[in-house]
Design a protein around this motif. Structure first.
Motif, mmCIF file in Angstrom:
data_model
loop_
_atom_site.group_PDB
_atom_site.id
_atom_site.type_symbol
_atom_site.label_atom_id
_atom_site.label_comp_id
_atom_site.label_asym_id
_atom_site.label_seq_id
_atom_site.Cartn_x
_atom_site.Cartn_y
_atom_site.Cartn_z
ATOM 1 N N ALA A 64 -0.349 68.576 75.560
ATOM 2 C CA ALA A 64 -0.699 68.445 76.981
ATOM 3 C C ALA A 64 0.159 69.341 77.865
ATOM 4 N N LEU A 65 1.419 69.539 77.526
ATOM 5 C CA LEU A 65 2.264 70.425 78.327
ATOM 6 C C LEU A 65 1.811 71.872 78.221
ATOM 7 N N TYR A 95 14.038 78.847 83.875
ATOM 8 C CA TYR A 95 14.129 77.454 84.317
ATOM 9 C C TYR A 95 14.267 76.528 83.114
ATOM 10 N N LEU A 96 13.426 76.709 82.133
ATOM 11 C CA LEU A 96 13.461 75.838 80.954
ATOM 12 C C LEU A 96 14.804 75.948 80.224
ATOM 13 N N HIS A 111 5.301 70.284 88.227
ATOM 14 C CA HIS A 111 4.945 69.254 87.248
ATOM 15 C C HIS A 111 5.533 69.545 85.863
ATOM 16 N N LEU A 112 6.002 70.768 85.650
ATOM 17 C CA LEU A 112 6.604 71.132 84.367
ATOM 18 C C LEU A 112 8.091 70.789 84.304
ATOM 19 N N ASP A 117 14.106 69.118 79.665
ATOM 20 C CA ASP A 117 14.960 68.382 78.740
ATOM 21 C C ASP A 117 14.362 68.233 77.347
ATOM 22 N N HIS A 118 13.248 68.924 77.085
ATOM 23 C CA HIS A 118 12.549 68.814 75.797
ATOM 24 C C HIS A 118 12.311 70.205 75.213
ATOM 25 N N PRO A 119 13.346 70.829 74.648
ATOM 26 C CA PRO A 119 13.229 72.200 74.152
ATOM 27 C C PRO A 119 12.113 72.405 73.126
ATOM 28 N N GLY A 120 11.740 71.380 72.413
ATOM 29 C CA GLY A 120 10.657 71.494 71.446
ATOM 30 C C GLY A 120 9.308 71.778 72.082
ATOM 31 N N ARG A 121 9.192 71.574 73.372
ATOM 32 C CA ARG A 121 7.935 71.825 74.085
ATOM 33 C C ARG A 121 7.928 73.180 74.819
#
Length: 144
Positions: A64-65, A95-96, A111-112, A117-121
């Motif tokens: 979904a991301l 940013y990520l 919204h991202l 906090d979820h590096p796998g995404r």
């Protein structure tokens, strides 16, 4: 700590991806896959003489991301140059990675934020940018 990862806004974006059909005769086309998560994005573009996207076809197979990121990009891509897409990609990636305060200035990018906090995404979020940039490269290779 950011809030829920799959918010109502992320899910809304994920099911509302614009330009979700491949183009019959694109100027540039590319398909990219993420080695980390298995997501796939294929992008077809038609490019104006001044190097801007005039039409886009995009197909995404991602979480979904990744789908939400594709929706945000697809809504903004028409009229953009490769340089503008690359700049947005680099800002979002920054940013990520924690180097930028905000994910970018395009509509719905906020919204991202929970994904930071979820590096796998992260790979799935960046993938649609890579697909469009690869389609620009394919177009340039055809033109040369």
């Amino acid at each position: 700590m950011s809030g829920a990862l799959y918010t109502r806004d992320i899910l809304r974006l994920a099911v509302s991806i614009p330009h979700q059909s491949r183009l019959d005769k694109p100027d540039g086309t590319a398909e990219v896959r993420s080695r980390t998560c298995g997501s796939r994005v294929a992008a077809d573009i038609i490019v104006s003489e001044d190097g801007r996207i005039t039409d886009l076809g995009i197909e995404v197979n991602a979480c979904a991301l990744g789908q939400a990121s594709t929706a945000i990009l697809a809504a903004e891509a028409i009229g953009k140059s490769a340089e503008e897409i690359a700049a947005a990609r680099e800002h979002l990636a920054g940013y990520l990675a924690g180097a930028e305060a905000q994910p970018g200035s395009w509509d719905n990018m906020e919204h991202l934020c929970a994904a930071r906090d979820h590096p796998g995404r992260h790979a799935a979020i960046i993938l649609p940018y890579d697909a469009i940039l690869a389609a620009f490269v394919a177009h340039k290779n055809e033109v040369v």
